[in-house]
Structures are given as C-alpha cells and as structure tokens.
Design a protein around this motif. Structure first.
Motif, PDB file in Angstrom:
ATOM      1  N   LEU A 180       0.830  -1.214   0.000  1.00 30.03           N
ATOM      2  CA  LEU A 180       0.000   0.000   0.000  1.00 30.03           C
ATOM      3  C   LEU A 180       0.862   1.261   0.000  1.00 30.03           C
ATOM      4  CD1 LEU A 180      -3.083  -0.701   2.288  1.00 30.03           C
ATOM      5  CD2 LEU A 180      -2.900  -0.826  -0.199  1.00 30.03           C
ATOM      6  N   GLY A 181       1.998   1.207   0.663  1.00 35.23           N
ATOM      7  CA  GLY A 181       2.888   2.362   0.692  1.00 35.23           C
ATOM      8  C   GLY A 181       3.540   2.659  -0.646  1.00 35.23           C
ATOM      9  N   ARG A 182       3.470   1.691  -1.565  1.00 35.18           N
ATOM     10  CA  ARG A 182       3.996   1.876  -2.922  1.00 35.18           C
ATOM     11  C   ARG A 182       2.872   1.964  -3.941  1.00 35.18           C
ATOM     12  NH1 ARG A 182       6.530  -2.741  -1.405  1.00 35.18           N
ATOM     13  NH2 ARG A 182       5.800  -3.890  -3.247  1.00 35.18           N
ATOM     14  N   SER A 183       1.658   2.161  -3.462  1.00 33.98           N
ATOM     15  CA  SER A 183       0.483   2.203  -4.336  1.00 33.98           C
ATOM     16  C   SER A 183      -0.085   3.616  -4.412  1.00 33.98           C
ATOM     17  CB  SER A 183      -0.603   1.248  -3.813  1.00 33.98           C
ATOM     18  OG  SER A 183      -0.121  -0.085  -3.781  1.00 33.98           O
ATOM     19  N   VAL A 184      -0.670   3.921  -5.553  1.00 36.36           N
ATOM     20  CA  VAL A 184      -1.297   5.222  -5.769  1.00 36.36           C
ATOM     21  C   VAL A 184      -2.709   4.977  -6.299  1.00 36.36           C
ATOM     22  CG1 VAL A 184      -1.176   7.419  -6.996  1.00 36.36           C
ATOM     23  CG2 VAL A 184       0.934   6.268  -6.307  1.00 36.36           C
ATOM     24  N   VAL A 185      -3.661   5.751  -5.802  1.00 35.37           N
ATOM     25  CA  VAL A 185      -5.038   5.676  -6.278  1.00 35.37           C
ATOM     26  C   VAL A 185      -5.274   6.820  -7.264  1.00 35.37           C
ATOM     27  CG1 VAL A 185      -7.471   5.908  -5.626  1.00 35.37           C
ATOM     28  CG2 VAL A 185      -5.905   4.586  -4.176  1.00 35.37           C
ATOM     29  N   VAL A 186      -5.850   6.488  -8.413  1.00 34.41           N
ATOM     30  CA  VAL A 186      -6.267   7.504  -9.385  1.00 34.41           C
ATOM     31  C   VAL A 186      -7.768   7.345  -9.605  1.00 34.41           C
ATOM     32  CG1 VAL A 186      -6.051   8.402 -11.727  1.00 34.41           C
ATOM     33  CG2 VAL A 186      -4.022   7.534 -10.536  1.00 34.41           C
ATOM     34  N   LEU A 187      -8.521   8.381  -9.276  1.00 33.97           N
ATOM     35  CA  LEU A 187      -9.964   8.390  -9.519  1.00 33.97           C
ATOM     36  C   LEU A 187     -10.226   9.179 -10.793  1.00 33.97           C
ATOM     37  CD1 LEU A 187     -11.230   9.129  -5.900  1.00 33.97           C
ATOM     38  CD2 LEU A 187     -11.033   6.900  -7.034  1.00 33.97           C
ATOM     39  N   VAL A 188     -10.908   8.549 -11.740  1.00 34.98           N
ATOM     40  CA  VAL A 188     -11.159   9.177 -13.043  1.00 34.98           C
ATOM     41  C   VAL A 188     -12.534   9.827 -13.034  1.00 34.98           C
ATOM     42  CG1 VAL A 188     -11.378   8.767 -15.517  1.00 34.98           C
ATOM     43  CG2 VAL A 188      -9.654   7.519 -14.198  1.00 34.98           C
ATOM     44  N   ASP A 189     -12.540  11.136 -13.293  1.00 39.89           N
ATOM     45  CA  ASP A 189     -13.764  11.933 -13.286  1.00 39.89           C
ATOM     46  C   ASP A 189     -14.133  12.279 -14.721  1.00 39.89           C
ATOM     47  OD1 ASP A 189     -15.843  13.635 -12.785  1.00 39.89           O
ATOM     48  OD2 ASP A 189     -14.636  15.203 -11.846  1.00 39.89           O
ATOM     49  N   ARG A 190     -15.251  11.745 -15.198  1.00 38.61           N
ATOM     50  CA  ARG A 190     -15.681  12.029 -16.564  1.00 38.61           C
ATOM     51  C   ARG A 190     -16.823  13.039 -16.617  1.00 38.61           C
ATOM     52  NH1 ARG A 190     -14.893   6.147 -17.232  1.00 38.61           N
ATOM     53  NH2 ARG A 190     -13.030   5.844 -18.511  1.00 38.61           N
ATOM     54  N   GLY A 218     -10.524  11.666   2.040  1.00 41.20           N
ATOM     55  CA  GLY A 218      -9.899  11.415   3.336  1.00 41.20           C
ATOM     56  C   GLY A 218      -9.761   9.940   3.680  1.00 41.20           C
ATOM     57  N   ALA A 219     -10.823   9.160   3.461  1.00 42.91           N
ATOM     58  CA  ALA A 219     -10.781   7.743   3.821  1.00 42.91           C
ATOM     59  C   ALA A 219      -9.744   6.994   2.997  1.00 42.91           C
ATOM     60  CB  ALA A 219     -12.164   7.119   3.632  1.00 42.91           C
ATOM     61  N   LEU A 220      -9.591   7.372   1.740  1.00 50.09           N
ATOM     62  CA  LEU A 220      -8.581   6.714   0.909  1.00 50.09           C
ATOM     63  C   LEU A 220      -7.174   7.078   1.356  1.00 50.09           C
ATOM     64  CD1 LEU A 220     -10.165   7.050  -2.664  1.00 50.09           C
ATOM     65  CD2 LEU A 220     -10.006   5.002  -1.240  1.00 50.09           C
ATOM     66  N   ARG A 221      -6.975   8.334   1.720  1.00 52.15           N
ATOM     67  CA  ARG A 221      -5.645   8.742   2.186  1.00 52.15           C
ATOM     68  C   ARG A 221      -5.269   8.027   3.480  1.00 52.15           C
ATOM     69  NH1 ARG A 221      -7.192  14.514   0.348  1.00 52.15           N
ATOM     70  NH2 ARG A 221      -6.100  14.661  -1.647  1.00 52.15           N
ATOM     71  N   GLU A 222      -6.269   7.716   4.297  1.00 53.96           N
ATOM     72  CA  GLU A 222      -5.999   7.034   5.565  1.00 53.96           C
ATOM     73  C   GLU A 222      -5.590   5.577   5.400  1.00 53.96           C
ATOM     74  OE1 GLU A 222      -9.505   7.601   7.876  1.00 53.96           O
ATOM     75  OE2 GLU A 222      -9.147   9.758   8.169  1.00 53.96           O
ATOM     76  N   THR A 223      -5.714   5.038   4.202  1.00 56.88           N
ATOM     77  CA  THR A 223      -5.334   3.638   3.980  1.00 56.88           C
ATOM     78  C   THR A 223      -3.825   3.447   3.956  1.00 56.88           C
ATOM     79  OG1 THR A 223      -5.375   3.877   1.567  1.00 56.88           O
ATOM     80  CG2 THR A 223      -7.434   3.187   2.654  1.00 56.88           C
ATOM     81  N   GLY A 224      -3.072   4.539   3.823  1.00 63.21           N
ATOM     82  CA  GLY A 224      -1.616   4.430   3.796  1.00 63.21           C
ATOM     83  C   GLY A 224      -1.016   4.390   2.411  1.00 63.21           C
ATOM     84  N   VAL A 225      -1.820   4.664   1.368  1.00 60.32           N
ATOM     85  CA  VAL A 225      -1.280   4.679   0.012  1.00 60.32           C
ATOM     86  C   VAL A 225      -0.367   5.891  -0.167  1.00 60.32           C
ATOM     87  CG1 VAL A 225      -3.174   3.377  -1.017  1.00 60.32           C
ATOM     88  CG2 VAL A 225      -3.327   5.880  -0.870  1.00 60.32           C
ATOM     89  N   ALA A 226       0.472   5.820  -1.200  1.00 60.11           N
ATOM     90  CA  ALA A 226       1.442   6.888  -1.434  1.00 60.11           C
ATOM     91  C   ALA A 226       0.794   8.148  -1.982  1.00 60.11           C
ATOM     92  CB  ALA A 226       2.530   6.408  -2.396  1.00 60.11           C
ATOM     93  N   GLY A 227      -0.393   8.032  -2.550  1.00 59.75           N
ATOM     94  CA  GLY A 227      -1.063   9.206  -3.090  1.00 59.75           C
ATOM     95  C   GLY A 227      -2.472   8.876  -3.542  1.00 59.75           C
TER      96      GLY A 227
END
Length: 202
Positions: free
Chosen positions: A135-145, A155-164
């Motif tokens: 998770l510390g080497r993972s990044v979440v990208v949310l695609v907004d169309r 906030g909840a996604l950032r609390e998971t410990g991902v890098a971004g």
C-alpha cells in the motif's frame, strides 16, 4: 506530465542517478476496480510520462484486451527495463505481481462516492497480503468524466496508507478515441500526471 518531452522524443543519455534509474528494472501495474474505469488511459499516460521523465521508451504491456497500443501516444521499441502493465479490472492479481520492493501498483476507480467505496474495498483486500508494504507503494487515481468536476471526499482513501490519491479530471483530449495527443492535454491533466510520477517516486 513532466516538463520534459514525452517518450516520443527521448532526451539524450542522462548523467548519474537518472541514467541508473532508467537502466534499473522496475514495474508499475495499473489495475482498475472494475471494467471501464479508465485503466488503459491511465496506463498510456503513465508510460508516456515515465519515458519523458527518464528519456527512454518504457515497455508497455497489455493484459486487458489489447486496447493499450491504441491509446499510447506513440508506438516505439522499448529502450529500458521499466515496464507499465495495463492489468485491466484485476487488482488482486496485479497486487501479487507488484509484491516486490521495486514494483508499484496504481489502482484506478471512478471519481464518485461508489467509486471511492469500490477502491476502499480493493485496498482492504490487498492490505495484508501478498505484501504488507505494498500500500505504501500504491497510488489511487480516480477518473472523473463528469463535465463539472465532482466533489469527492478523499480522506478515507488517504488514511489507507497509500502513497497518493489523485483525481484525473475530464479532458477532451482523453475523451477522444484512439491515440492520446499529449500536446492537447488540459493543464489539470498534466498536473495530475506529474503528481502521479512524484507519488511513484520518479
């Protein structure tokens, strides 16, 4: 994207650490929480941007049905050991492949409340195994169309410990089918891809 030219216009050989980074084998797996989230577009943007940052052409590998080649800004033989995989809607298998220290995972979801919930579930499923440090080497990208930018609580996604956690906003250049024209990308898209590179430590 970086301010450097994309992979279609590689830079001269790099000195020192940058050249070493390009020669080192490294893999990024881009996986969506569901089909149609934008995984292939994110993978194509990332492959081009990493190539521009390092001055090489990265290996782009498609596991999602053959659409990646059609989205890449340019098709050229790889000149590095850096690989971007389009893993399609398969987060768990991608996490297994990314479970070594030099590899990273990009999880793609929709920029909606349901999309955030889907991403949270996928991250929870891979949090403990196969690699507790992933998770510390993972990044979440949310695609907004949506034509009007969506307001999403990250906030909840950032609390998971991902890098971004990043949001890729709607962009006419990305909405067009076929090869992505990186010269026509909107400024927010360029900024988001630059943030993605930074979160992945490029």
């Amino acid at each position: 994207m970086s301010s450097l030219p994309p992979a279609s216009a590689p830079l001269p050989p790099m000195p020192g650490p940058r050249r070493s980074a390009a020669q080192r084998a490294r893999t990024v797996l881009v996986a969506g929480v569901a089909g149609g989230t934008g995984t292939t577009t994110v993978a194509a943007l990332l492959a081009d941007a990493v190539g521009g940052r390092l001055g090489v052409v990265v290996q782009a590998t498609d596991h999602s049905g053959g659409e990646l080649a059609a989205r890449l800004p340019t098709l050229r033989p790889a000149t590095s050991r850096v690989t971007v995989h389009d893993a399609g809607p398969h987060v768990a298998p991608a996490a297994a492949l990314a479970a070594t220290p030099e590899n990273s995972l990009v999880v793609v979801g929709r920029a909606t409340p349901d999309g955030v919930t889907d991403v949270q579930g996928s991250l929870a499923a891979i949090a403990g195994e196969p690699d507790p440090t992933l998770l510390g080497r993972s990044v979440v990208v949310l695609v907004d169309r949506a034509p009007k930018p969506a307001t999403i609580d990250l906030g909840a996604l950032r609390e998971t410990g991902v890098a971004g956690v990043l949001v890729l906003r709607a962009d006419r250049a990305l909405a067009r089918p076929g090869r992505i024209d990186t010269t026509g990308l909107a400024r927010p898209t360029v900024g988001t891809v630059s943030e993605l590179l930074a979160a992945l430590r490029w």
